[in-house]
Structure formats: C-alpha cells, structure tokens
Design a protein around this motif. Sequence first.
Motif, PDB file in Angstrom:
ATOM      1  N   CYS A   1       0.828  -1.208   0.000  1.00  0.00           N
ATOM      2  CA  CYS A   1       0.000   0.000   0.000  1.00  0.00           C
ATOM      3  C   CYS A   1       0.862   1.256   0.000  1.00  0.00           C
ATOM      4  CB  CYS A   1      -0.896   0.045   1.232  1.00  0.00           C
ATOM      5  SG  CYS A   1      -2.069  -1.301   1.351  1.00  0.00           S
ATOM      6  N   ASP A   2       0.379   2.287  -0.668  1.00  0.00           N
ATOM      7  CA  ASP A   2       1.033   3.593  -0.569  1.00  0.00           C
ATOM      8  C   ASP A   2       0.155   4.591   0.188  1.00  0.00           C
ATOM      9  OD1 ASP A   2      -0.901   3.902  -2.512  1.00  0.00           O
ATOM     10  OD2 ASP A   2       0.367   5.014  -3.895  1.00  0.00           O
ATOM     11  N   VAL A   3      -0.989   4.123   0.717  1.00  0.00           N
ATOM     12  CA  VAL A   3      -1.870   4.968   1.536  1.00  0.00           C
ATOM     13  C   VAL A   3      -2.437   4.106   2.655  1.00  0.00           C
ATOM     14  CG1 VAL A   3      -2.505   6.473  -0.400  1.00  0.00           C
ATOM     15  CG2 VAL A   3      -3.930   4.491   0.139  1.00  0.00           C
ATOM     16  N   ASP A   4      -2.976   4.758   3.696  1.00  0.00           N
ATOM     17  CA  ASP A   4      -3.566   4.011   4.806  1.00  0.00           C
ATOM     18  C   ASP A   4      -5.041   4.365   5.015  1.00  0.00           C
ATOM     19  OD1 ASP A   4      -3.276   6.572   5.763  1.00  0.00           O
ATOM     20  OD2 ASP A   4      -1.874   6.055   7.368  1.00  0.00           O
ATOM     21  N   ASN A   5      -5.708   4.826   3.962  1.00  0.00           N
ATOM     22  CA  ASN A   5      -7.103   5.261   4.069  1.00  0.00           C
ATOM     23  C   ASN A   5      -8.069   4.088   4.221  1.00  0.00           C
ATOM     24  OD1 ASN A   5      -5.419   7.111   2.330  1.00  0.00           O
ATOM     25  ND2 ASN A   5      -7.158   8.447   2.702  1.00  0.00           N
ATOM     26  N   PRO A   6      -9.195   4.288   4.929  1.00  0.00           N
ATOM     27  CA  PRO A   6     -10.240   3.267   4.990  1.00  0.00           C
ATOM     28  C   PRO A   6     -11.029   3.234   3.685  1.00  0.00           C
ATOM     29  CG  PRO A   6     -10.968   5.230   6.131  1.00  0.00           C
ATOM     30  CD  PRO A   6      -9.543   5.490   5.717  1.00  0.00           C
ATOM     31  N   LEU A   7     -11.982   2.315   3.587  1.00  0.00           N
ATOM     32  CA  LEU A   7     -12.770   2.205   2.364  1.00  0.00           C
ATOM     33  C   LEU A   7     -13.763   3.351   2.226  1.00  0.00           C
ATOM     34  CD1 LEU A   7     -13.608   0.539  -0.149  1.00  0.00           C
ATOM     35  CD2 LEU A   7     -15.256  -0.652   1.328  1.00  0.00           C
TER      36      LEU A   7
ATOM     37  N   GLY B   1     -16.143   6.862   4.013  1.00  0.00           N
ATOM     38  CA  GLY B   1     -16.071   8.004   4.910  1.00  0.00           C
ATOM     39  C   GLY B   1     -15.273   9.161   4.331  1.00  0.00           C
ATOM     40  N   PRO B   2     -15.061  10.196   5.140  1.00  0.00           N
ATOM     41  CA  PRO B   2     -14.399  11.411   4.644  1.00  0.00           C
ATOM     42  C   PRO B   2     -12.955  11.199   4.218  1.00  0.00           C
ATOM     43  CG  PRO B   2     -14.782  11.531   7.021  1.00  0.00           C
ATOM     44  CD  PRO B   2     -15.553  10.358   6.523  1.00  0.00           C
ATOM     45  N   GLN B   3     -12.317  10.144   4.695  1.00  0.00           N
ATOM     46  CA  GLN B   3     -10.953   9.815   4.267  1.00  0.00           C
ATOM     47  C   GLN B   3     -10.926   8.578   3.370  1.00  0.00           C
ATOM     48  OE1 GLN B   3      -8.294  11.791   4.898  1.00  0.00           O
ATOM     49  NE2 GLN B   3      -9.832  13.150   5.792  1.00  0.00           N
ATOM     50  N   GLY B   4     -12.084   8.201   2.855  1.00  0.00           N
ATOM     51  CA  GLY B   4     -12.189   6.955   2.114  1.00  0.00           C
ATOM     52  C   GLY B   4     -11.835   7.037   0.649  1.00  0.00           C
ATOM     53  N   ALA B   5     -11.977   5.905  -0.028  1.00  0.00           N
ATOM     54  CA  ALA B   5     -11.538   5.766  -1.420  1.00  0.00           C
ATOM     55  C   ALA B   5     -12.249   6.734  -2.356  1.00  0.00           C
ATOM     56  CB  ALA B   5     -11.767   4.328  -1.883  1.00  0.00           C
ATOM     57  N   ALA B   6     -13.563   6.910  -2.182  1.00  0.00           N
ATOM     58  CA  ALA B   6     -14.312   7.789  -3.087  1.00  0.00           C
ATOM     59  C   ALA B   6     -14.022   9.255  -2.806  1.00  0.00           C
ATOM     60  CB  ALA B   6     -15.808   7.513  -2.963  1.00  0.00           C
ATOM     61  N   THR B   7     -14.140   9.655  -1.550  1.00  0.00           N
ATOM     62  CA  THR B   7     -14.020  11.073  -1.204  1.00  0.00           C
ATOM     63  C   THR B   7     -12.638  11.619  -1.506  1.00  0.00           C
ATOM     64  OG1 THR B   7     -15.648  10.745   0.558  1.00  0.00           O
ATOM     65  CG2 THR B   7     -14.303  12.738   0.658  1.00  0.00           C
ATOM     66  N   VAL B   8     -11.604  10.881  -1.156  1.00  0.00           N
ATOM     67  CA  VAL B   8     -10.239  11.387  -1.283  1.00  0.00           C
ATOM     68  C   VAL B   8      -9.672  11.186  -2.682  1.00  0.00           C
ATOM     69  CG1 VAL B   8      -7.868  11.153  -0.438  1.00  0.00           C
ATOM     70  CG2 VAL B   8      -9.784  11.068   1.168  1.00  0.00           C
ATOM     71  N   PHE B   9      -9.896  10.011  -3.262  1.00  0.00           N
ATOM     72  CA  PHE B   9      -9.159   9.664  -4.478  1.00  0.00           C
ATOM     73  C   PHE B   9      -9.972   9.700  -5.770  1.00  0.00           C
ATOM     74  CE2 PHE B   9      -6.997   7.301  -0.988  1.00  0.00           C
ATOM     75  CZ  PHE B   9      -5.824   8.053  -0.993  1.00  0.00           C
ATOM     76  N   ALA B  10     -11.293   9.526  -5.698  1.00  0.00           N
ATOM     77  CA  ALA B  10     -12.075   9.500  -6.941  1.00  0.00           C
ATOM     78  C   ALA B  10     -11.983  10.801  -7.738  1.00  0.00           C
ATOM     79  CB  ALA B  10     -13.533   9.146  -6.645  1.00  0.00           C
TER      80      ALA B  10
ATOM     81  N   LEU C   1     -21.417 -12.310   4.142  1.00  0.00           N
ATOM     82  CA  LEU C   1     -20.194 -13.099   4.270  1.00  0.00           C
ATOM     83  C   LEU C   1     -19.590 -13.050   5.667  1.00  0.00           C
ATOM     84  CD1 LEU C   1     -18.482 -11.974   0.917  1.00  0.00           C
ATOM     85  CD2 LEU C   1     -19.929 -13.986   1.296  1.00  0.00           C
ATOM     86  N   GLY C   2     -20.106 -12.154   6.518  1.00  0.00           N
ATOM     87  CA  GLY C   2     -19.539 -12.010   7.849  1.00  0.00           C
ATOM     88  C   GLY C   2     -18.162 -11.381   7.851  1.00  0.00           C
ATOM     89  N   LYS C   3     -17.856 -10.563   6.843  1.00  0.00           N
ATOM     90  CA  LYS C   3     -16.540  -9.935   6.697  1.00  0.00           C
ATOM     91  C   LYS C   3     -16.648  -8.424   6.881  1.00  0.00           C
ATOM     92  CE  LYS C   3     -14.333 -13.719   5.174  1.00  0.00           C
ATOM     93  NZ  LYS C   3     -13.118 -14.305   5.784  1.00  0.00           N
ATOM     94  N   SER C   4     -15.834  -7.879   7.758  1.00  0.00           N
ATOM     95  CA  SER C   4     -15.758  -6.427   7.948  1.00  0.00           C
ATOM     96  C   SER C   4     -14.595  -5.900   7.113  1.00  0.00           C
ATOM     97  CB  SER C   4     -15.550  -6.088   9.422  1.00  0.00           C
ATOM     98  OG  SER C   4     -16.652  -6.510  10.194  1.00  0.00           O
ATOM     99  N   ILE C   5     -14.896  -5.157   6.059  1.00  0.00           N
ATOM    100  CA  ILE C   5     -13.853  -4.787   5.098  1.00  0.00           C
ATOM    101  C   ILE C   5     -13.616  -3.285   5.004  1.00  0.00           C
ATOM    102  CG2 ILE C   5     -14.475  -6.808   3.699  1.00  0.00           C
ATOM    103  CD1 ILE C   5     -15.638  -4.755   1.660  1.00  0.00           C
ATOM    104  N   ALA C   6     -14.391  -2.470   5.735  1.00  0.00           N
ATOM    105  CA  ALA C   6     -14.421  -1.040   5.421  1.00  0.00           C
ATOM    106  C   ALA C   6     -13.397  -0.185   6.143  1.00  0.00           C
ATOM    107  CB  ALA C   6     -15.819  -0.475   5.687  1.00  0.00           C
ATOM    108  N   GLN C   7     -13.043  -0.509   7.392  1.00  0.00           N
ATOM    109  CA  GLN C   7     -12.357   0.466   8.211  1.00  0.00           C
ATOM    110  C   GLN C   7     -10.881   0.195   8.490  1.00  0.00           C
ATOM    111  OE1 GLN C   7     -13.601   3.420   8.999  1.00  0.00           O
ATOM    112  NE2 GLN C   7     -15.396   2.810   7.803  1.00  0.00           N
ATOM    113  N   PHE C   8     -10.344  -0.934   8.098  1.00  0.00           N
ATOM    114  CA  PHE C   8      -8.932  -1.165   8.406  1.00  0.00           C
ATOM    115  C   PHE C   8      -8.038  -0.310   7.504  1.00  0.00           C
ATOM    116  CE2 PHE C   8     -10.150  -4.636   5.494  1.00  0.00           C
ATOM    117  CZ  PHE C   8      -9.190  -4.519   4.493  1.00  0.00           C
ATOM    118  N   ALA C   9      -6.851   0.002   8.005  1.00  0.00           N
ATOM    119  CA  ALA C   9      -5.911   0.856   7.269  1.00  0.00           C
ATOM    120  C   ALA C   9      -5.550   0.225   5.932  1.00  0.00           C
ATOM    121  CB  ALA C   9      -4.653   1.085   8.096  1.00  0.00           C
ATOM    122  N   GLY C  10      -5.688   0.999   4.866  1.00  0.00           N
ATOM    123  CA  GLY C  10      -5.366   0.510   3.533  1.00  0.00           C
ATOM    124  C   GLY C  10      -6.551  -0.050   2.778  1.00  0.00           C
ATOM    125  N   ALA C  11      -7.726  -0.164   3.426  1.00  0.00           N
ATOM    126  CA  ALA C  11      -8.903  -0.684   2.726  1.00  0.00           C
ATOM    127  C   ALA C  11      -9.280   0.193   1.536  1.00  0.00           C
ATOM    128  CB  ALA C  11     -10.087  -0.799   3.688  1.00  0.00           C
TER     129      ALA C  11
END
Length: 379
Positions: free
Chosen positions: A192-198, A200-209, A237-247
């Motif tokens: 990873c070159d970033v540590d953003n979550p999936l 929220g305000p620091q997420g993939a859409a808001t920051v990088f899209a 699926l019982g998987k939490s994928i949104a908030q860990f660093a780099g998601a």
Amino acid sequence: MHIVIAPDSFKESLSAGEAAQAIHDGMARILPKAHFTLLPMADGGEGTAQSFAQQLGGDFHTCQVTGPDFSSITASYVIVPSQRLAIIDVASASGLPLLAHHQRNPLHTTSLGTGELIRAALAHDVDEIIIGLGGSATTDAGAGILVALGAKLLDSQDAPISPTGDGLGRLAHLDLSQLDPRLKRVRLTAACDVDNPLCGPQGAATVFAPQKGASPEQVRQLEQHLHRFASLCRYQLGKSIAQFAGAGAAGGIGATLGGLLDAQLVPGVALLLERSQATPYIAKANWLVTGEGKVDAQTLHGKVPAALAQVAKQFDVPVVVLAGRVGDDCEALYERGVTTILPIQSGPCDLQHAFEHTAENLRRTAENVARLIAAQSEQ
C-alpha cells in the motif's frame, strides 16, 4: 564518495529507474570519481514490480488482459523464480495512465485486468504474490478482481452486475464459493502507498475519486456504492472490510484483498526495503538522493522519501529530496531525517511542460547538488 540514488517514479513522466538514471547522469558530470548505487524505489504504486525485479532479479511476463475501460491491453508482471515470488502492479492492468483524460470516470472503470494478472501469476510455481496497489483508475472495490478470480456478483434478479463502481450500486448478492482454488495455496501481500479506509471522509471515493475524473455528484454515488458493498460483505459473508488501514487503497481494492482474500496489507516502501539490499547500501553511503513527483505532507504517510530518510537518519547519512513540486507543509520531513528538499523546475510552467521536461530538470538539479557536495568535500 559513495552516493545512493533511490527515487520513486515521477508519475506520468519517468519511471523510478529512469529518474535514478537522470539523477546519476547529472551528478556524475561533477563527481566522476564517485561511486553511485542506483536503487529505483516504489511505495506500492506504479513501478513496484519493476523495482522488485531490479533489486531481486526477476523475469517480466506479459499477457492480454482487460483494461480499465474494458478494452484489451497488454500488461506485465514479474516472476522471481529463486524466491517463488510473483509481483503485480495494479497500475499495469488497471492504471490511470492507461486512459486519456477524457476517458477517466471511476463509475465505469474496472479492476478486471488486475484479477486476470493474478490468475496468470497463479499459473507459475509461486508461494507468494505481491500486489502493488497504487495508481489505479478504478473505484470498484476490487469487484473486477473478484469476478476474474471466479466470484459471482449478482443483482436482485440474479444477473451479473458490471464489475465497476457504478455496478456496485446494483449489487445484491455475493457468491465466493467458486473462487480459484489455487488462491488457497499462495500468500497474498498487498503493498500500500496509503492508509485510508474504504468509506467516509478519508475513504476511497471522497479522497481519491476526484483524481480519477469523478465529479462531486459521482463521488457521492461512489461513496454510497462502496457502503453498499461493505454492508453486503458484512451481512452475507460475515466480513468487515471497510475500516482497516489501507482498505481504501486503489479504489477499494485493498478492502477486497485484505477483507475477502486474506491478503496482508503492508506499506510498500517498507516491504521493498525488507526484501531488498537497500538498507545496507544506505548505511555505507555518504549521501542519499531520493525524490518523487510531489513532496508535501502526504509524503509522510508511506511515501519513498520519508521512509528512506528514516533509514538514513539511523546512520547519519544526509538526504537530498528532489521534487517536481514542493508543497508548503513539509516541515515534518526534516524531523524525519531529510536534509533538504529541492524543486526541479527552473521557473513557472504548466503541468504538461513539466511532465515533458522532467528528465532534463532532474539532471540539471542533480548536477547542482553535486556541485555543493564537491565544494563541501574540498573543504
């Protein structure tokens, strides 16, 4: 005099290897008796596979894959037979530079090609696949990768969705039961070159899209679709994928790799330093010269100059950072071990002109750095 030259790529201008050569050419004119070690670096973005290949010794392989706009393109990956290792760049198959500016729209781009590269790498006798996550044109949360590897992403009528950011808005059911069984026999490592979550305000859409061509309205749509994807992963699926660093890395590919495919997410520079011989070279250097296209506060978060400066600081090696553009919030970099940060532009210019003259500007600035080093060594 031993000088280590270890830049990242200058995005849309020079690869890390080309940047290192330009810096060398400028410095060698003034310091012809110096010993130079060129270590092209990467932080998980484009050029990661090439940097690993140059430092570990690897073979490039090419194959036809699906590009970010669904066209057929040729992409490459690296196999290091001695280490039973494959290295893939998301940017090679799903990267933003593969699209003209008018084609960039993360609602409609896909990571299918990256999944196809993973599938190609699985055909080799490897124990580990490293995937560099930077430089993507996508915000599909890795939907394309999942589809390429055998998953079914279905709408409310049990029809396949388009594996894009827009398609996620129609997702109703995920079926991972048909994933490629070879995945169970390899270890996946995501650089990873970033540590953003999936989300929220620091997420993939808001920051990088927005950097990938999304309008404010499209950013809002993508944010909703990523939330939908994360919710379905959690409840079906019982998987939490949104908030860990780099998601949020690579338009959410980090979420799929780390949350659904059990990949380990690690900072790209740290991974390259760990696997290569860069640290011993730096320890013996008189100077370290590094750089990247833009240096600012974000450089502190897993980028090459900051990571290398921390290593150099342990050995009291002065660090020169060359940058296409320097932000006004770089003070913390000096605390990390950077000695000086120098812009390479000779004056005001538009972005296209800067891209076209990066090599020339690097050579000239590196020559001036060498003059200062030569003057100091004469004292």
